[in-house]
Design a protein around this motif. Structure first.
Motif, short mmCIF file in Angstrom:
data_model
loop_
_atom_site.label_atom_id
_atom_site.label_comp_id
_atom_site.label_asym_id
_atom_site.label_seq_id
_atom_site.Cartn_x
_atom_site.Cartn_y
_atom_site.Cartn_z
N VAL A 1 0.84 -1.21 0.00
CA VAL A 1 0.00 0.00 0.00
C VAL A 1 0.87 1.25 0.00
O VAL A 1 2.05 1.20 0.34
N PHE B 1 2.61 4.47 1.14
CA PHE B 1 3.19 4.70 2.47
C PHE B 1 2.30 5.59 3.31
O PHE B 1 2.02 5.31 4.47
N ASN C 1 16.51 0.26 0.40
CA ASN C 1 15.38 -0.58 0.01
C ASN C 1 15.68 -2.04 0.28
O ASN C 1 16.82 -2.50 0.09
N ILE D 1 7.65 5.28 -0.17
CA ILE D 1 6.47 5.37 -1.04
C ILE D 1 5.47 4.24 -0.79
O ILE D 1 4.32 4.36 -1.16
N ALA D 2 5.93 3.14 -0.21
CA ALA D 2 4.99 2.02 0.00
C ALA D 2 5.33 1.28 1.28
O ALA D 2 6.46 1.33 1.77
N ARG D 3 4.30 0.60 1.80
CA ARG D 3 4.52 -0.31 2.93
C ARG D 3 4.07 -1.70 2.47
O ARG D 3 3.10 -1.83 1.72
N PHE D 4 4.81 -2.73 2.91
CA PHE D 4 4.44 -4.09 2.48
C PHE D 4 4.87 -5.09 3.54
O PHE D 4 5.69 -4.79 4.41
N THR D 5 4.30 -6.29 3.44
CA THR D 5 4.68 -7.36 4.38
C THR D 5 5.90 -8.09 3.82
O THR D 5 5.86 -8.57 2.69
N ASP D 6 6.96 -8.14 4.61
CA ASP D 6 8.17 -8.78 4.10
C ASP D 6 8.19 -10.27 4.44
O ASP D 6 7.26 -10.81 5.03
N LEU D 7 9.27 -10.91 4.07
CA LEU D 7 9.40 -12.36 4.24
C LEU D 7 9.25 -12.80 5.69
O LEU D 7 8.79 -13.88 5.99
N ASP D 8 9.68 -11.91 6.61
CA ASP D 8 9.59 -12.24 8.03
C ASP D 8 8.23 -11.90 8.62
O ASP D 8 8.04 -11.96 9.84
N ALA E 1 6.93 -8.97 8.81
CA ALA E 1 6.92 -7.62 9.37
C ALA E 1 6.54 -6.62 8.29
O ALA E 1 6.71 -6.88 7.10
N GLU E 2 6.01 -5.47 8.72
CA GLU E 2 5.71 -4.43 7.74
C GLU E 2 6.99 -3.65 7.44
O GLU E 2 7.62 -3.10 8.35
N SER E 3 7.38 -3.64 6.19
CA SER E 3 8.59 -2.92 5.79
C SER E 3 8.23 -1.79 4.85
O SER E 3 7.09 -1.68 4.40
N VAL E 4 9.22 -0.99 4.58
CA VAL E 4 8.98 0.21 3.77
C VAL E 4 9.74 0.10 2.45
O VAL E 4 10.90 -0.33 2.43
N ALA E 5 9.06 0.48 1.37
CA ALA E 5 9.75 0.57 0.08
C ALA E 5 9.98 2.05 -0.20
O ALA E 5 9.06 2.87 -0.03
N TYR E 6 11.19 2.38 -0.58
CA TYR E 6 11.54 3.77 -0.85
C TYR E 6 11.57 4.03 -2.35
O TYR E 6 11.75 3.12 -3.16
#
Lengths: 318, 786
Positions: free
Chosen positions: A53, A55, A286, B690-697, B699-704
């Motif tokens: 989604v 941010f 990232n 720019i985005a938040r997503f569920t990572d492999l672990d 957890a909620e991670s951030v995409a820049y």
């Protein structure tokens, strides 16, 4: 003059006060598909499919329920399933084989098709060559304390000719003080910077930042990360210091994986550490993804474990 | 290959012929001398000196000039901005030496500024230059009441500022470390006070400041993007003068005068007193919280001194010294967890420069300048925590300290040889020794029961010694009446860690005068940089590290071409310049690395390339009651690093697409003048989540975003000031009032991501926040000059 003196602190407070304000910046929409899966031998392939989604906002990443997952090996479709299980995953019946390469393709409405490829690394073995010693101090009132001073030496047997990475973790066990039957566990911190007599060079040790030959990891981590860069096709031994205060055997776990997982692991560590700084003081990092048209990771691993028994020496205090 | 011999012989013959011509020229009579301010006796550099025949030159940095003539008499004209034109006929029977004293046009009743130097600039091959006089700087609006050379330069085309209110210079897409900042020839490595809000240069001590952005003459080297050459005043040789000023946050005194007939001095001292305000704020905070006590203090001091002694009519000795220190400290004592917690923090940084210089006129057409130069920069930080138990004498403590330092020692000699009226050759050589000690740090912890554990982390650091040897030669060549050139070459050998880097840097500037009002210019310069500043931030922090080129870190290089056109009217000067700069071996931190991570500094860095290009327009009015300028820059600046941004090209954080400055100054009378400065520019580049997503672990991670993909909001602000001067019996008093950022625009200093609520409940809201400083800053100061 008195007026001037009164004016000074007022103006100084005005100029020194900075302000913070929420800001709206127009960014491109970042809605995307997220695919996560770690595969290993003898366990069916299970994939998590989520939506990423934007941010800014209240939305959080959600499971995507109506996706279609297809698993391929060597270009051949092995299985295709639709819809999420009750445990929120897409579980297939495909059980990976060591050395085989698998490709997954995830389709979901409103998202482009996402694909990723992974291989399960071969099994490795871990042997404890030298155990550490623990001293147990018993006070006159029966109170016990422990101190470990030993060094541990293990061998890692993995004769693959491919580049592999290994993550070594140690789980220690302790009696819970109020209830001797209750045993707690925690990850121990191997002190690699105290390591001696390495059969391989320091360059085998990949710090969490750099692959440099003369850089040592000094920050306290509860793992050691290394590669077979200099001992591909051979086995190696690894010696490290370990401090703990328990006489219960610890578990040494070595996870082997390929470069894809390594990149993910390192980038996540870097992101976590860079998030501690404001954007003013450092560039964000990232998290690595090998999913085409999406985010996430699809990677293979294999595990080996060994028990670390401590030689206990009891000292009674008056 | 024998057929080539006649060509070689022909070339040798031509060279010999040139020498013979030069010698023949030397047989003519020369008229040489120096140009001084009549009131203070200060030597005037870059004064325009020309004969009626049209032959002209400018004085060198020490006010010296020389002509050769075969005429029995000449009319010598000398002009300098802010001074009356000097014109006198000299009868030439032998070689003649003159001393020309220019009267300041302040002595006129009418306050009308005249600029005679615009015509000189029109004809000079040297362009790519920021022209602001100290007089203009003194009239510009200020931040905190401090007239600042660096901030004034930021209003020039092609010169950007970093974060809001900071003094950093970003010249033609270059980083601040690519600016060679010289104070009396000594490099100043950290030109910042107050964490970058003020520069270390006290305008009371400065005679002139020249910023070059390209087309660098061969005498300058060592940085890629600009040279800011600041000359300190020599001190009034005729009368004792002084000033004292009190402002909101700092005060200063300056005294200059003659010691004897041949010696003059200058001393200035400036001190900021933020201590008082921080102390007050801490006390207010303590009273509000009612728990523990705290105190904090920050101040900076600057000390400039210069002594100037005329040994005889042909030689002069200068010694100048600068020392500046910033000190910040804080302490807090508060109870917590059964302990009395004592927290201490100290941060200190200081610059020192010293220059000993000897000038001698060796012959009427040969001037020598020899210098011994020392420069040092150091920062030191220490933080400690000590917990004293409330219930026993038990205590525990930990402390960390770090420091970084660098030191330069340079010996150099250069010569100005006025070979003929159409050739002025400058040549020189220097040898420097550099010592770098980046990132020395140590940690200590212990308690009253345990042994103290000391961890010296200097293993992660490396002290480096290096040396360089440079030589240059350049020729100011008047090819024809309407065509002038400055051509030269600079060569440097830089030795470090048993490795020697060599560079050969050709330089050329050309000016073609189309008519008396219009000229076109072009320049090329290659530059090499052997020292680098690594910084995570967009502000000039004292903890930024200066590092040398080493075996792993190669020298940075740049090639810049620029073209320009200048059009003058009697009142206005219009310039348009275009540039293209290509940079190689630029360094940045690797992904995730910063100056705080405990690593060998060489391993934190990665190298890449950069380009910048753009056009710069300027219209300046330097004559009349209303003066000022409008400058506009349209530019691009990009970087490409194999290990950053996936190897893709990204905009430099110094990239400003548009940058417009409007500066206006109006003198109502000798008693009252006002000025205003309005700046609007594209926002800085920034990498955003720019985005938040569920990572492999899970957890909620951030995409820049891609590196520097977004821009901060548009930057703009208006500063105004007014000066009221009143003549007193013993001098002149000036009240200065001003407001920085008059309409309180909240320009972002930086942006960060934040959230509120709870992730688990799904009520978490994520957002971006901007931090702004200096939303509106009023200024008042009182200055008395005698």
């Amino acid at each position: 003059m008195h007026r001037f003196i009164l004016l000074v602190p007022f103006l100084a407070v005005t100029l020194l006060s900075s302000c913070e304000k929420e800001i709206e910046l127009k960014t491109k929409s970042s809605k995307c598909i997220v695919v996560n899966a770690l595969i290993t031998e003898n366990e069916p392939i299970e994939v998590g499919v989520y939506s990423g989604v934007d941010f800014v906002g209240r939305n959080s990443s959600q499971w995507l329920e109506n996706a279609t997952l297809a698993v391929y090996s060597n270009g051949e479709l092995l299985e295709e399933i639709s819809g999420m299980n009750t445990d929120s995953s897409y579980r297939t019946s495909v059980v990976p084989v060591v050395g085989e390469t698998y490709t997954i393709k995830v389709d979901c409405q409103r998202y482009p098709s996402a694909t990723a490829t992974a291989t399960v690394p071969n099994k490795l073995q871990v042997k404890v060559l030298q155990t550490d010693s623990v001293r147990m101090f018993v006070e006159s009132d029966g109170y016990k304390t422990y101190k470990s001073s030993g060094e541990v030496e293990i061998s890692i047997i993995d004769t693959t000719s491919e580049l592999r990475y290994y993550l070594l973790t140690i789980t220690g066990y302790y009696y819970f003080m109020k209830n001797p039957d209750d045993i707690k566990s925690k990850w121990l911190t191997p002190e690699y910077n105290n390591a001696t007599a390495q059969p391989t060079s320091m360059s085998d040790i990949l710090t969490h930042l750099f692959e440099s030959a003369d850089v040592k990891e000094i920050e306290e981590k509860d793992y050691i990360l290394l590669s077979n860069q200099n001992w591909r096709g051979k086995s190696t031994t690894l010696r490290f210091g370990l401090s703990h205060n328990s006489t219960i055997p610890s578990d040494i776990t070595v996870m082997s994986f390929d470069e894809e997982y390594y990149k993910y692991f390192i980038s996540k560590e870097l992101q976590l550490s860079s998030e501690e700084d404001d954007l003013m003081f450092g560039e964000p990092v990232n998290i690595y993804s090998n999913v085409k048209n999406g985010l996430g990771l699809f990677a293979g691993y294999n595990l080996a474990t060994a028990k670390l028994y401590s030689v206990c020496d009891t000292i009674y205090k008056d | 290959m024998a057929f080539k011999r006649p060509i070689v012989m022909k070339n040798i013959f031509l060279i010999l012929l040139l020498f013979v011509c030069a010698i023949a020229q030397a047989q003519k009579h020369t008229i040489s001398g120096v140009v001084r301010d009549a009131e203070s006796g200060e030597l005037l550099p870059s004064a325009n000196v020309y004969l009626n025949s049209g032959v002209g030159t400018v004085t060198n940095n020490y006010g010296f000039f020389s002509f050769t003539t075969n005429q029995p008499s000449v009319v010598l004209n000398v002009s300098y901005v802010g001074y009356n034109i000097f014109r006198q006929t000299f009868t030439i029977k032998n070689d003649t030496t003159v001393e020309i004293k220019l009267d300041s046009d302040n002595q006129l009743e009418e306050v009308v500024v005249t600029d005679n130097s615009a015509q000189s600039r029109l004809r000079s091959p040297q362009f790519n230059m920021a022209n602001i006089t100290m007089k203009e700087i003194a009239q510009l609006p200020t931040l905190l009441g401090e007239h600042d050379v660096l901030k004034a330069m930021q209003t020039m085309p092609g010169v950007g500022s970093g974060a809001d209110g900071m003094t950093g210079l970003y010249v033609r897409g270059g980083s601040p470390d690519q600016n060679l900042i010289l104070l009396d020839g000594a490099p100043v490595y950290n030109a910042n006070h107050l964490f970058g809000y003020l520069s270390v240069f006290n305008s009371e001590a400065i005679k002139s400041a020249t910023l070059l952005k390209g087309g660098f003459p061969a005498r300058y080297g060592g940085r890629l993007s600009s040279v800011l050459d600041i000359q300190m005043k020599e001190g009034n040789a005729n009368q004792t003068h002084g000033m004292a000023s009190i402002g909101l946050l700092s005060s200063q005194v300056a005294v200059e005068g003659p010691i004897d007939e041949r010696t003059s001095y200058l001393v200035t001292l400036r001190r900021a007193y933020f201590d008082i305000f921080l102390w007050t704020m801490c006390k207010i905070s303590d009273a509000r919280d009612g728990v523990g006590k705290s105190s904090a203090g920050y101040h900076f001091t600057d000390f400039n001194a210069k002594i100037n002694h005329r040994l005889d009519s042909k030689s002069q000795l200068f010694a100048s010294f600068y020392a500046g220190t910033d000190k910040f400290k804080s302490r807090s004592d508060f109870p917590g967890g059964g302990y009395d917690v004592r927290d201490r923090f100290k941060l200190k940084w200081h610059n020192q420069t010293a220059t000993l210089r000897y000038n001698r006129t060796l012959a009427n057409n040969l001037f020598m300048n020899a210098s011994l130069i020392y420069s040092r920069y150091k920062y030191y930080t220490k933080s400690s925590v000590k917990n004293n138990s409330f219930y026993s004498d038990y205590y525990q403590f930990s402390s960390a300290k770090g420091e970084s330092a660098l030191q330069d020692l340079t010996a150099k000699a250069d010569f100005d040889w006025y070979v003929a009226n159409n050739h002025t050759v400058k040549a020189g050589a220097s040898i420097s020794r550099h010592r770098f000690a980046p990132e020395q740090s140590a940690y200590e912890s212990g308690s009253s029961k345990w042994e103290t554990a000391v961890s010296d982390t200097s293993y992660g650091t490396k002290k480096v010694k290096s040396a360089d040897l440079s030589a240059f030669i350049e020729d100011n060549w008047t090819i024809a009446d309407n065509l002038k050139a400055n051509v030269g070459v600079r060569s440097t050998l830089f030795g470090v860690e048993n490795r020697v880097y060599a560079s050969v840097e050709p330089r050329a500037s050309l000016c073609y005068l189309i008519n008396d009002n219009l000229s076109v210019k072009a320049a090329y310069s290659r530059m090499t940089q052997y020292v680098h500043l690594v910084s995570n931030s967009s502000v000039g922090l004292p903890t930024d590290q200066w590092l040398p080129s080493t075996r792993k870190i190669k020298p940075e290089t740049s090639d810049q071409i620029s073209v320009g056109v200048q059009y003058n009217t009697p009142e206005y000067e219009f310039t348009a310049e275009g540039f293209y700069k290509k940079m190689d071996n630029l360094i940045e931190f690797r992904e995730g690395a910063n100056y705080m991570s405990y690593r060998n500094w060489e391993d934190k860095l990665t190298a890449g390339k950069g380009t910048s290009y753009g056009i710069e327009l300027m219209a300046k009015r330097s004559a009349g009651r209303t003066t000022g300028w409008v400058s506009y820059t349209l530019s691009w600046s990009n970087r490409r690093f194999a290990e950053l941004n996936g190897g893709e090209r990204f905009p430099s954080k110094y990239d400003r697409r548009h940058d417009l400055s409007i500066v206006a100054m109006h003198t109502f009378s000798k008693k009252f003048d006002v000025s205003a400065n309005w700046n609007i520019s594209s926002g800085s580049h920034v990498t955003l989540p720019i985005a938040r997503f569920t990572d492999l672990d899970g957890a909620e991670s951030v995409a820049y975003s891609k590196r520097n993909e977004y821009r901060m909001p548009l930057y703009h602000r208006l500063d105004v000031s007014a000066n009221y001067h009143k003549r007193r019996r013993r001098g002149t008093a000036t009240w200065s009032f001003g407001v920085y950022n008059l309409y309180a625009r909240q320009n972002p200093l930086y942006i960060y991501a934040d959230s509120e609520g709870n992730d688990w409940s799904g009520e978490n809201r994520h957002f971006l926040k901007k931090v702004s400083a200096l939303t509106i800053v009023p200024t008042i100061s009182y200055t008395f000059r005698f």
